[in-house]
Design an enzyme around this catalytic site. Structure first.
Site, PDB file in Angstrom:
ATOM      1  N   TYR A  96       0.858  -1.190   0.000  1.00  0.00           N
ATOM      2  CA  TYR A  96       0.000   0.000   0.000  1.00  0.00           C
ATOM      3  C   TYR A  96       0.889   1.234   0.000  1.00  0.00           C
ATOM      4  CZ  TYR A  96      -3.949  -2.974   1.549  1.00  0.00           C
ATOM      5  OH  TYR A  96      -4.932  -3.940   1.657  1.00  0.00           O
ATOM      6  N   LEU A 108     -18.535  -1.710   2.352  1.00  0.00           N
ATOM      7  CA  LEU A 108     -19.317  -0.647   1.714  1.00  0.00           C
ATOM      8  C   LEU A 108     -19.115  -0.637   0.196  1.00  0.00           C
ATOM      9  CD1 LEU A 108     -18.891   2.319   4.241  1.00  0.00           C
ATOM     10  CD2 LEU A 108     -20.771   0.677   4.040  1.00  0.00           C
ATOM     11  N   ARG A 140     -16.493  -0.287  -1.715  1.00  0.00           N
ATOM     12  CA  ARG A 140     -15.663   0.858  -2.147  1.00  0.00           C
ATOM     13  C   ARG A 140     -16.418   2.176  -2.150  1.00  0.00           C
ATOM     14  NH1 ARG A 140     -14.190  -4.288  -3.700  1.00  0.00           N
ATOM     15  NH2 ARG A 140     -11.927  -4.435  -3.742  1.00  0.00           N
ATOM     16  N   GLY A 141     -17.399   2.295  -1.288  1.00  0.00           N
ATOM     17  CA  GLY A 141     -18.145   3.534  -1.174  1.00  0.00           C
ATOM     18  C   GLY A 141     -19.512   3.495  -1.814  1.00  0.00           C
ATOM     19  N   SER A 161     -22.215   3.429   0.701  1.00  0.00           N
ATOM     20  CA  SER A 161     -22.089   4.421   1.776  1.00  0.00           C
ATOM     21  C   SER A 161     -23.262   5.381   1.845  1.00  0.00           C
ATOM     22  CB  SER A 161     -20.803   5.229   1.587  1.00  0.00           C
ATOM     23  OG  SER A 161     -20.904   6.058   0.433  1.00  0.00           O
TER      24      SER A 161
END
Length: 331
Positions: free
Chosen positions: A56, A206, A208-209, A212
């Site tokens: 990362y 979620l 990746r959003g 959300s």
């Protein structure tokens, strides 16, 4: 914060974990000071499971975590590290390396970057098709014996690989995508993990959003945000998926919650052996997800949620085709 135990041999951790990837990579620019403040807020709230990867940001995420944990008791954090994904200087992907000598080399650098002498859970990010899982897990087992690793985990592998790996050494948990929009693990992988006493740390809760409640059709993504090439965020797929989220939002509002909170709570409700990882990069998003830890969904609410977002209803695969080919869990 309630706790859960990862499998029959793993550590006891907070009922929600914090995924740190977006603080360094793949979701566009992040504010480092806010990222560290978010880790501190998570620790203050009782979150102990912190998930990172040595790839990362090409080591940046581990260095950020080291800074965030500076001055904190080491035992306050259960650090989960993924390794083996190879990068190039432009941030591209160059396969996966699970060779035993590479495993030990990766960990040596991880320990130095984290400023610690052990990792709580160490796991290959993806299966290396050129190296047997027995050899990779055997190398991590050597590191457990030496005291550099406490537990062995896996990531995105299928049921057959789980069986082979667990025959070499106890596996604490499988890290794999699991959400209302990604439920394929329910067919074979989750039952096998439970049979073998392996817990699940669920990422992408979620999606990746998408789940959300903060996403919209007009949102523009920066070039280095991998969602710009994700099938679920494209054209008609995105319109379809956002319509599912609107149905989820109506259920959430009736409960006095947000779509994100209900989505996280749904994953947590699928079993005490599952720990959702939330990928918050900011304190306000973390606070929203934390409320899901206390959100108990009734049997009726769970039925309503699954009727609103049925299994298999998502449009588009969870990764672009080249990345899907690296998933043993999808084989």
């Amino acid at each position: 914060m309630r706790t859960r135990t990862l499998g029959s041999t793993g550590p006891t951790v907070s009922a929600l974990g914090l995924g740190l990837m977006g603080m360094s990579d793949l979701y566009g620019a992040a504010d480092e000071a806010e990222s560290i403040a978010t880790v501190h807020a998570a620790l203050d709230a009782g979150i102990t499971l912190l998930d990172t990867g040595d790839f990362y940001g090409m080591g940046h995420n581990e260095l950020l975590l080291r800074d965030a944990l500076a001055g904190k008791p080491r035992e306050q954090a259960v650090i989960s590290v993924k390794f083996g994904a190879l990068r190039d200087p432009d941030g591209g992907w160059a396969g996966n390396d699970g060779r035993p000598r590479a495993v030990k080399n990766f960990l040596a650098y991880t320990l130095r970057r984290l400023g610690t002498d052990y990792v709580d859970i160490y796991r290959p990010a993806r299966l290396d098709p050129d190296v047997s899982i027995e050899d990779t897990v055997g190398a991590i087992a050597d590191l457990v014996q030496a005291g550099h690793v406490r537990h062995i985990g896996l990531s995105e592998v299928g049921a057959a690989t789980l069986r082979r790996a667990s025959a070499v050494h106890p596996i604490s948990d499988l890290q794999i995508e699991y959400s209302l929009l990604s439920r394929d693990i329910e067919r074979d992988i989750l039952p096998t993990a439970r049979e073998l006493g392996i817990g699940v740390t669920a990422y992408g809760v979620l999606s990746r959003g998408l789940l959300s409640g903060h996403w919209n059709q007009e949102r523009e993504l920066p070039a280095h945000d991998f969602r710009s090439s994700s099938p679920r965020f494209q054209g008609e797929n995105l319109r379809h998926n956002l319509a599912l989220v609107e149905q989820l939002r109506r259920i959430a509002e009736a409960r006095g919650a947000t779509a994100a909170q209900v989505a996280v709570a749904w994953v947590a409700a699928q079993g005490k052996d599952i720990v959702p990882l939330v990928g918050a990069r900011r304190r306000d998003r973390l606070a929203e997800s934390l409320a899901a830890a206390d959100l108990e969904l009734s049997a009726e609410e769970l039925r309503d949620i699954e009727q609103a977002v049925p299994a298999g209803s998502a449009a588009g695969s969870r990764y672009a085709a080249p990345m899907m080919r690296h998933l043993d869990s999808e084989a």
